[in-house]
Each structure stands twice: as structure tokens, then as C-alpha cells.
Design a protein around this motif. Structure first.
Motif, mmCIF file in Angstrom:
data_model
loop_
_atom_site.group_PDB
_atom_site.id
_atom_site.type_symbol
_atom_site.label_atom_id
_atom_site.label_comp_id
_atom_site.label_asym_id
_atom_site.label_seq_id
_atom_site.Cartn_x
_atom_site.Cartn_y
_atom_site.Cartn_z
ATOM 1 N N VAL A 89 30.507 48.723 21.867
ATOM 2 C CA VAL A 89 29.647 47.612 21.446
ATOM 3 C C VAL A 89 30.393 46.287 21.540
ATOM 4 N N LEU A 90 31.624 46.255 21.027
ATOM 5 C CA LEU A 90 32.392 45.006 21.035
ATOM 6 C C LEU A 90 32.839 44.633 22.451
ATOM 7 N N GLY A 91 33.142 45.643 23.284
ATOM 8 C CA GLY A 91 33.468 45.362 24.680
ATOM 9 C C GLY A 91 32.284 44.771 25.419
ATOM 10 N N GLY A 92 31.079 45.329 25.187
ATOM 11 C CA GLY A 92 29.875 44.773 25.790
ATOM 12 C C GLY A 92 29.596 43.363 25.304
ATOM 13 N N THR A 93 29.811 43.137 24.005
ATOM 14 C CA THR A 93 29.616 41.800 23.437
ATOM 15 C C THR A 93 30.551 40.791 24.089
ATOM 16 N N GLU A 94 31.783 41.223 24.376
ATOM 17 C CA GLU A 94 32.736 40.318 25.035
ATOM 18 C C GLU A 94 32.237 39.932 26.429
ATOM 19 N N CYS A 95 31.674 40.894 27.161
ATOM 20 C CA CYS A 95 31.108 40.582 28.484
ATOM 21 C C CYS A 95 30.006 39.531 28.370
ATOM 22 N N PHE A 96 29.127 39.691 27.375
ATOM 23 C CA PHE A 96 28.005 38.774 27.228
ATOM 24 C C PHE A 96 28.460 37.386 26.775
ATOM 25 N N ILE A 97 29.431 37.324 25.851
ATOM 26 C CA ILE A 97 29.900 36.022 25.375
ATOM 27 C C ILE A 97 30.604 35.258 26.502
ATOM 28 N N LEU A 98 31.383 35.974 27.310
ATOM 29 C CA LEU A 98 32.013 35.312 28.458
ATOM 30 C C LEU A 98 30.962 34.779 29.425
ATOM 31 N N THR A 99 29.848 35.511 29.556
ATOM 32 C CA THR A 99 28.754 35.041 30.411
ATOM 33 C C THR A 99 28.101 33.803 29.813
ATOM 34 N N ALA A 100 27.882 33.812 28.496
ATOM 35 C CA ALA A 100 27.300 32.639 27.829
ATOM 36 C C ALA A 100 28.210 31.424 27.958
ATOM 37 N N MET A 101 29.516 31.647 27.874
ATOM 38 C CA MET A 101 30.474 30.543 28.037
ATOM 39 C C MET A 101 30.412 29.987 29.454
ATOM 40 N N ALA A 102 30.225 30.865 30.446
ATOM 41 C CA ALA A 102 30.097 30.398 31.830
ATOM 42 C C ALA A 102 28.819 29.577 32.009
ATOM 43 N N TYR A 103 27.728 30.006 31.363
ATOM 44 C CA TYR A 103 26.471 29.248 31.448
ATOM 45 C C TYR A 103 26.631 27.872 30.815
#
Length: 312
Positions: free
Chosen positions: A113-127
Motif C-alpha cells: 500500500v505504501l509503495g503504491g502510494t509513493e508511486c502516486f505521490i511522485l506522479t502528483a508531484m510531476a503533475y
């Protein structure tokens, strides 16, 4: 032989015993040294990321979407390493390294769950960087507080139901023979390798989820930065280009390290699996990258350095 409708004796025994985490038991003379190294790294990760969170909360100049997501990212890193490292430290200090099925499943679930969350937060930071650089006039309108909170909440919550199902499917597999897990935490590849019978369906499910949760966010980040870099190159002044690159380079370094190691771990062919290599890669994305992240963001970001000096 007719089926009696009961579990075989070995299955009952394995269910009771759970697994034994071998960890680094193959180097008994280095247990004390490894404990000292991992404990030091864990303390540095906790202190470094906590300091980043405190700086962002305390400094009014950092109250913008970019640092809002960075604060979320640092908080996530604290949770992420705390899923695996404390258990590793305990196992380095004792002979009995058994872990129950429930504890193993719980550790795997929170790690995923936390690994997936890290992927999504990095994507949000890129956006966020894409909007800031490619659409600067619309940035305050697009990246408002409501959108940032919704994006952050979505990053934290999206993986919860998905990984409940995946963890349940993995631990529904029959485990036979050896229950020694040649790893330092309950990760997917070594667990699935201990399962008996046909595991092709669960391996396909793992591969599909890895594509959805790792590869697609990675491609979105790459697409964002292609546009970001092309926009930066059109800026009239070299100083403007340098400032824009400096705000993006830290994030790109973290993305390359985290996604690169994650893809090698979960998307490489089964035939190339190696327990030693798997432990090394896992150490890289569970311990090494989290200890580098505060350094990368603090040392390469002028605003954070200034805020850090003011805070100290």
C-alpha cells in the motif's frame, strides 16, 4: 486416494508455523555490524524526513503545492521504512526469526500500500511541476488547495482495496515443503516461490498490477517531463532555465531511483530470479533510497536550504 476434505498434515503445520525470515543469517559474523548500520540509517531516515516535514510546516515561504506534496512524501517515507526496518533490526538480534502468516500478510499489505502510494505521490508531484512550468499563469487556479488535498487523499487511499485483494490471493496459495523465506521481509517474489501448485494466475495478477501501479505512473511522469523540459528550453534567459531545471532535477532523481529498482524487482522475468540479487534490490528501494531522498531535496533545493538555515 479419495479426498477426505481435510487439509494435508503439512499444510496444517505450515499454517501454524508461518515462515522463517532468513534475512542475513548467511553472514552470522556480521549480525552486530549490520544491526549498527541499519539502525543508524533508520535513525537518519526518521530524523531527515521529520525535519523536512517540520520545515515545510514552520516556514511560510514553503506553503505552496510543491512543498505540500513534498511534506506528504516525507511523511510517507517514515511510514514506508517503518514497515520493514524495525523487524529487520529485531531479527538481527535474535535466533528465532519466525513470523506468523498473519504478521507476514500484514507486513506485505502495508508495504504494498505504501509503495503504491509513493508511486502516486511522485506522479502528483510531476503533475504539479508540469502545471507550474508549462502553464504558469493558470498555476494558482489549477493547483488550488482543494485539488491538492483531493490528489493527496487519492494517492493515500487508492491502493488500499487493491492490495487487500492481492494480499488475500497470495496468502490463499497452498504452501508446502520449506517454510524458510530467504528474505528480510515478506515481499511478493520470495513468498510466491514458496507456494506449491500452479501459480501462473497469481503471477499474471501481480504483473498486471505492477504495470497499472508502477509502469503507468512512470510513463505519466515521463510524459510530463518531456513537456516540462521542452518548455524550459524555450525560456529566454539562462537563469530562468537553470531555476526551472533545479526544481525538477531532484524529483527526477528520486523517480529514476525508486521506479527503476521497483521495475527490476517486480517486472523482471521469473527465470532471472536470484535470492541474493532480490535482497540487494529490496535493500536499495526500502532503505537506501529513503535515506537519500531528504538529502536530494534539501541539498538541491535553494528554498529548502534557506528554510533549513532559518529553522536551525
Amino acid at each position: 486416494m479419495e479426498s477426505t476434505g481435510q487439509n494435508p498434515p503439512w499444510e496444517n503445520h505450515t499454517t501454524l508455523m508461518g515462515f522463517i525470515l532468513l534475512g542475513f543469517s548467511d553472514v552470522p559474523d556480521l549480525q552486530g555490524f549490520l544491526f549498527g548500520v541499519f539502525l543508524s540509517i533508520y535513525v537518519i531516515i526518521l530524523m531527515g524526513n521529520s525535519l523536512v516535514v517540520l520545515i515545510i510546516k514552520a516556514d511560510s515561504s514553503l506553503q505552496n503545492p510543491m512543498y505540500f506534496f513534498l511534506g506528504n512524501f516525507s511523511s510517507l517515507e517514515i511510514c514506508y521504512v517503518s514497515v520493514t526496518v524495525p523487524r529487520l533490526l529485531i531479527d538481527l538480534c535474535r535466533q528465532n526469526r519466525s513470523i506468523s502468516f498473519l504478521a507476514c500478510a500484514t507486513q506485505m499489505y502495508f508495504f504494498l500500500v505504501l509503495g503504491g502510494t509513493e508511486c502516486f505521490i511522485l506522479t502528483a508531484m510531476a503533475y504539479d511541476r508540469y502545471v507550474a512550468i508549462c502553464k504558469p499563469l493558470l498555476y494558482p487556479l489549477i493547483m488550488n488547495n482543494r485539488l491538492c488535498i483531493h490528489l493527496a487523499a487519492g494517492c493515500w487511499m487508492t491502493g488500499i482495496p487493491v492490495h487487500i485483494g492481492l494480499t488475500y490471493q497470495i496468502f490463499s496459495l497452498p504452501f508446502c515443503g520449506s517454510h524458510q523465506l530467504n528474505h528480510f521481509f515478506c515481499d511478493i517474489p520470495p513468498i510466491v516461490r514458496l507456494a506449491c501448485g500452479d501459480t501462473s494466475m497469481i503471477e499474471m495478477l501481480i504483473y498486471v498490477l505492477a504495470v497499472l501501479l508502477v509502469t503507468i505512473p512512470f510513463m505519466l511522469i515521463l510524459g510530463s517531463y518531456v513537456k516540462v523540459i521542452s518548455t524550459i528550453l524555450t525560456l529566454p534567459s539562462a537563469a530562468g532555465q537553470a531555476k526551472a531545471f533545479s526544481t525538477c532535477s531532484s524529483h527526477l532523481m528520486v523517480v529514476a531511483l525508486f521506479f527503476g529498482s521497483g521495475m527490476i524487482s517486480y517486472l523482471r522475468p521469473k527465470s532471472s530470479y536470484s535470492a541474493g540479487m532480490d535482497k540487494f534490490i529490496s535493500l536499495f528501494y526500502t532503505i537506501v533510497i529513503p535515506v537519500l531522498n531528504p538529502m536530494i531535496y534539501c541539498l538541491r533545493n535553494k528554498d529548502v536550504r534557506v528554510a533549513l538555515r532559518k529553522f536551525l
